[in-house]
Design a protein around this motif. Structure first.
Motif, PDB file in Angstrom:
ATOM      1  N   ALA A  36       0.848  -1.193   0.000  1.00 38.79           N
ATOM      2  CA  ALA A  36       0.000   0.000   0.000  1.00 38.79           C
ATOM      3  C   ALA A  36       0.885   1.244   0.000  1.00 38.79           C
ATOM      4  N   ILE A  38       0.840   5.267   0.934  1.00 36.01           N
ATOM      5  CA  ILE A  38       0.127   6.362   1.597  1.00 36.01           C
ATOM      6  C   ILE A  38       0.976   7.615   1.506  1.00 36.01           C
ATOM      7  N   HIS A  70      -3.197  10.739   2.124  1.00 33.97           N
ATOM      8  CA  HIS A  70      -3.962  10.317   0.951  1.00 33.97           C
ATOM      9  C   HIS A  70      -3.412   8.992   0.466  1.00 33.97           C
ATOM     10  N   ILE A  71      -4.148   8.348  -0.427  1.00 33.24           N
ATOM     11  CA  ILE A  71      -3.776   7.020  -0.910  1.00 33.24           C
ATOM     12  C   ILE A  71      -3.429   7.106  -2.392  1.00 33.24           C
ATOM     13  N   THR A  73      -3.358   4.711  -5.253  1.00 35.61           N
ATOM     14  CA  THR A  73      -3.817   3.360  -5.591  1.00 35.61           C
ATOM     15  C   THR A  73      -2.818   2.662  -6.520  1.00 35.61           C
ATOM     16  N   ASP A  74      -2.900   1.330  -6.586  1.00 38.82           N
ATOM     17  CA  ASP A  74      -1.858   0.579  -7.302  1.00 38.82           C
ATOM     18  C   ASP A  74      -1.845   0.842  -8.807  1.00 38.82           C
ATOM     19  N   ASN A  75      -2.955   1.307  -9.383  1.00 44.47           N
ATOM     20  CA  ASN A  75      -2.938   1.634 -10.814  1.00 44.47           C
ATOM     21  C   ASN A  75      -2.004   2.810 -11.117  1.00 44.47           C
ATOM     22  N   VAL A 140      -8.863  12.202  -5.278  1.00 44.26           N
ATOM     23  CA  VAL A 140      -8.821  10.994  -6.105  1.00 44.26           C
ATOM     24  C   VAL A 140      -8.626  11.356  -7.575  1.00 44.26           C
ATOM     25  N   LYS A 143      -4.991  12.755  -8.160  1.00 47.18           N
ATOM     26  CA  LYS A 143      -3.807  11.983  -7.784  1.00 47.18           C
ATOM     27  C   LYS A 143      -3.831  10.507  -8.169  1.00 47.18           C
ATOM     28  N   CYS A 144      -4.979   9.967  -8.559  1.00 44.90           N
ATOM     29  CA  CYS A 144      -5.067   8.515  -8.731  1.00 44.90           C
ATOM     30  C   CYS A 144      -5.231   8.078 -10.182  1.00 44.90           C
ATOM     31  N   ARG A 145      -4.806   8.912 -11.114  1.00 49.89           N
ATOM     32  CA  ARG A 145      -4.849   8.502 -12.514  1.00 49.89           C
ATOM     33  C   ARG A 145      -3.760   7.457 -12.761  1.00 49.89           C
ATOM     34  N   ASP A 146      -4.005   6.589 -13.737  1.00 51.31           N
ATOM     35  CA  ASP A 146      -3.009   5.557 -14.077  1.00 51.31           C
ATOM     36  C   ASP A 146      -1.651   6.213 -14.331  1.00 51.31           C
TER      37      ASP A 146
END
Lengths: 245, 253
Positions: A36, A38, A70-71, A73-75, A140, A143-146
């Motif tokens: 994970a 963070i 914030h997280i 994500t693995d993508n 999200v 920050k969480c785009r592939d």
């Protein structure tokens, strides 16, 4: 020792090297960690100071009482040399140079005094993000785009690094030095961050904390065709090309 | 088909649930409740919708959002059916939130509204506990409120999407110690299942096992150590867990 990952016939292979020159960087490295991830936002002194007025206004009302997490994500995780793919219609995209703190032991409710005992080592992170106009809601979309989190090329053992809280971080875009900071600019130290997170999240071996990213000025803006390199003193260099999504 | 994951003799097993509600291993052995530990039925990214029911928005004095208000949970927070969630000491507002959880069945990127349901593999039930005392106005709801160890029961199993022809007409209920405390229906979702799948897949690639907790209706209340909390989504499942004190939790580690 440096620890890195590559893939052979669909199998993840964990490798070690004593020195950077032993690592074949063109060999398609995977993200240096697979747990994970963070991030600690607002954990840079200049960034924090720039927002102090905003912190006292709506919707924030008062400054953060605890580290802001914030997280990623693995993508988002990619390795050394992999392309950061950026959208054309979402505004500016920024590099986010940071030290990555990699856990070597399961950490549940550890104290600041013992926090460093739980660290396996350190890596380099480029915590890519769209512009953030507010820190009120989770980021999200920004920050969480592939591909928005290059990690690597390796994890350097903590025992090989004397002073993780005093390392120069330089960002180069197309070989031009465009940003400099240092891990001594963290608002909350490495020990404080680990102790805080582990007070309610059990960190597992291989989990990583993105220590803190600087104010995202136009110096850190990345565009299609660029090559972005984040260099952390003594740890290494993380290089990624930028392409259109 | 109902699929679950359990820990049995220190081994993680993929199992199915038969018509009697019993767990069946891949070898066909039927296991008795109590002989194994329920795990979260899937592994992946965990998205959660805040204020996705109009009545709940009113309850929290928020206006309904213009676009989905999504936050993430880290995997540390997920626990399976029949497990224990600890309550931190010295807090006043620990609220359950019964939610329909969508489980992604195949890789989804830039999926249209029209085809979004093709990417739903199944459904399960989630209880998205929040410690409201810890709310801050930064990335709200912050991880300390929502992503705590043991704070998100999910399960018991995933039921195939084909068995839930209309996910937008399911009763949602929470019982504390057998007493009905929260009641609503997924027909009141502000952003429905295909909208959420399409919306998220336009931000990033969704992969099998990713979870979308779709939000909770009104009817919140505080829970106390010792409470047995059951969250139920009609036709999907009943997820039970028990609240324990922080001291009991620490002693169990």
């Amino acid at each position: 020792m440096l620890h890195y990952k590559t893939r052979k016939n669909d199998q993840v292979i964990n490798l070690q090297a004593k020195a950077p020159f032993e690592v074949a960087l063109e060999g398609g490295l995977l993200p240096a960690v697979n747990g994970a991830v963070i991030g600690v936002a607002l954990n840079d002194k200049i960034l924090y100071q720039s927002l102090e007025t905003q912190f006292n206004e709506k919707p924030h009302v008062s400054p953060p009482k605890t580290p802001v997490l914030h997280i990623k994500t693995d993508n988002t995780h990619i390795g050394y040399g992999d392309a950061i793919r950026i959208p054309s219609d979402m505004g500016a995209v920024f590099a986010g140079p940071s030290l990555g703190i990699v856990m070597g032991k399961k950490a549940c409710r550890v104290t600041e005094e013992t926090a460093l005992d739980y660290v396996q080592g350190y890596t380099i992170v480029n915590e890519v993000s769209l512009a953030e106009t507010s820190f009120y809601r989770p980021a999200v979309k920004a920050k969480c785009r592939d591909t928005f989190c290059p990690i690597g090329p390796w994890v350097m053992d903590a025992t090989d690094l004397d002073s993780p809280q005093n390392l120069a971080i330089k960002t180069y875009i197309n070989d031009t030095l465009c940003h400099e900071t240092n891990t001594n600019q963290m608002v909350h130290s490495i020990e404080q961050v680990i102790a805080y997170i582990s007070s309610f999240i059990t960190l597992e071996v291989g989990d990583m904390i993105i220590a803190g990213t600087p104010l995202r000025t136009e110096n850190l803006e990345i565009n299609t065709g660029d090559v972005v390199m984040v260099e952390i003193e003594k740890v290494g260099r993380l290089v990624n090309p930028v392409v259109a999504e | 088909m109902k699929r679950a994951r359990i820990l049995f003799n220190e081994e993680t097993l993929n199992v199915t649930i038969n018509n009697d509600g019993k767990v069946v291993t891949e070898k066909g052995t039927v296991l008795e409740e109590g002989s194994f530990t329920w795990l979260p039925p899937c592994e992946g990214k965990a998205f959660v919708l805040a204020i996705n029911y109009a009545d709940h928005a009113a309850e929290l004095s928020f206006k309904a959002p213009d676009e989905p208000l999504v936050f993430l949970k880290s995997s540390n927070t997920l626990i399976g059916h029949n497990q224990k969630t600890y309550q931190p000491d010295n807090i006043d507002f620990m609220h359950y939130e019964c939610e329909l959880v969508v489980v992604i069945g195949k890789e989804a990127k830039n999926v249209s509204l029209e085809s979004a349901m093709d990417y739903v593999g199944g459904y399960t039930v989630g209880n998205d506990y929040a410690i409201r005392d810890y709310l801050e106005n930064y990335y709200r709801p912050n991880l300390r409120v929502k992503s705590r160890d043991t704070c998100t029961p999910i399960g018991p199993y995933i039921i195939d999407a084909a068995e839930i022809p209309d996910p937008h007409n399911l009763a949602i209920r929470t019982y504390i110690n057998g007493e009905l405390k929260q009641e609503g229906s997924t027909k009141d979702l502000i952003f429905n299942v295909p909208y959420l799948v399409s919306y998220l897949s336009n931000i990033m690639t969704l992969t099998p096992g990713d979870m979308i907790f779709t939000g909770t209706p009104e009817g919140l209340a505080h829970v106390y150590p010792g409470d047995e909390v059951i969250v139920e989504v009609e036709g999907v499942g009943r997820l039970k867990n028990t609240i324990i004190s922080e001291t009991d939790y620490l002693n169990s580690l």
